[in-house]
Scaffold this motif. Structure first.
Motif, short mmCIF file in Angstrom:
data_model
loop_
_atom_site.label_atom_id
_atom_site.label_comp_id
_atom_site.label_asym_id
_atom_site.label_seq_id
_atom_site.Cartn_x
_atom_site.Cartn_y
_atom_site.Cartn_z
N ARG A 1 5.34 9.39 11.30
CA ARG A 1 5.35 8.04 11.90
C ARG A 1 5.56 8.11 13.41
NH1 ARG A 1 7.50 6.69 6.82
NH2 ARG A 1 9.65 6.99 7.50
N SER B 1 2.26 8.71 14.77
CA SER B 1 1.19 7.83 14.29
C SER B 1 0.58 6.94 15.36
CB SER B 1 1.67 7.00 13.09
OG SER B 1 2.68 6.10 13.50
N GLN C 1 -2.13 10.48 8.99
CA GLN C 1 -1.98 9.02 9.08
C GLN C 1 -1.88 8.41 7.69
OE1 GLN C 1 -1.35 7.06 11.50
NE2 GLN C 1 -2.39 7.71 13.35
N LEU C 2 -2.75 8.86 6.79
CA LEU C 2 -2.71 8.33 5.41
C LEU C 2 -1.39 8.67 4.72
CD1 LEU C 2 -6.32 9.05 4.15
CD2 LEU C 2 -5.20 6.81 4.31
N GLU D 1 1.45 6.49 5.85
CA GLU D 1 1.36 5.12 5.36
C GLU D 1 1.73 4.99 3.88
OE1 GLU D 1 -2.69 4.07 6.20
OE2 GLU D 1 -2.38 4.25 8.37
N HIS D 2 1.85 6.11 3.17
CA HIS D 2 2.01 6.04 1.72
C HIS D 2 3.22 6.83 1.20
CE1 HIS D 2 -1.66 3.79 1.14
NE2 HIS D 2 -2.26 4.61 1.97
#
Length: 97
Positions: free
Chosen positions: A13, A16, A69-70, A73-74
């Motif tokens: 993050r 990011s 990035q993915l 986010e998860h």
């Protein structure tokens, strides 16, 4: 892929914003020990979540990848033991192509 929760997600993050950064700055931003961050950055790069960027090959600068990035986010999916996280991420990557 074996990630350290929450630190690896905090590192992702912190990167990011798609700007490159080094261990000392990331450690300060997420309030963690710099030497520990120095050990995690290459691991995240080996997983394809970060990439080492110049100007010099050993500059210690890292940038987040699309896969990183993915993952950032998860975190909730990673922590859900009923989901194969790597397959989840790979499916998202291929669907975006």
């Amino acid at each position: 892929m074996r990630l350290t929760v929450p630190t690896d997600f905090e590192i992702l993050r912190a990167l990011s914003d798609e700007k490159r950064n080094n261990a000392i700055n990331i450690a300060a931003e997420i309030d963690r020990n710099r030497s520990y961050i120095n050990t995690r950055l290459p691991v995240l790069a080996d997983f394809g979540l970060l990439k080492r960027v110049g100007p010099a090959p050993n500059s210690g600068l890292y940038a987040i990848t699309e896969k990183g990035q993915l993952v950032a986010e998860h975190q909730d999916v990673y922590e859900d033991d009923s989901t194969d996280f790597e397959t989840f991420i790979e499916d998202r990557l291929t669907s975006e192509d």
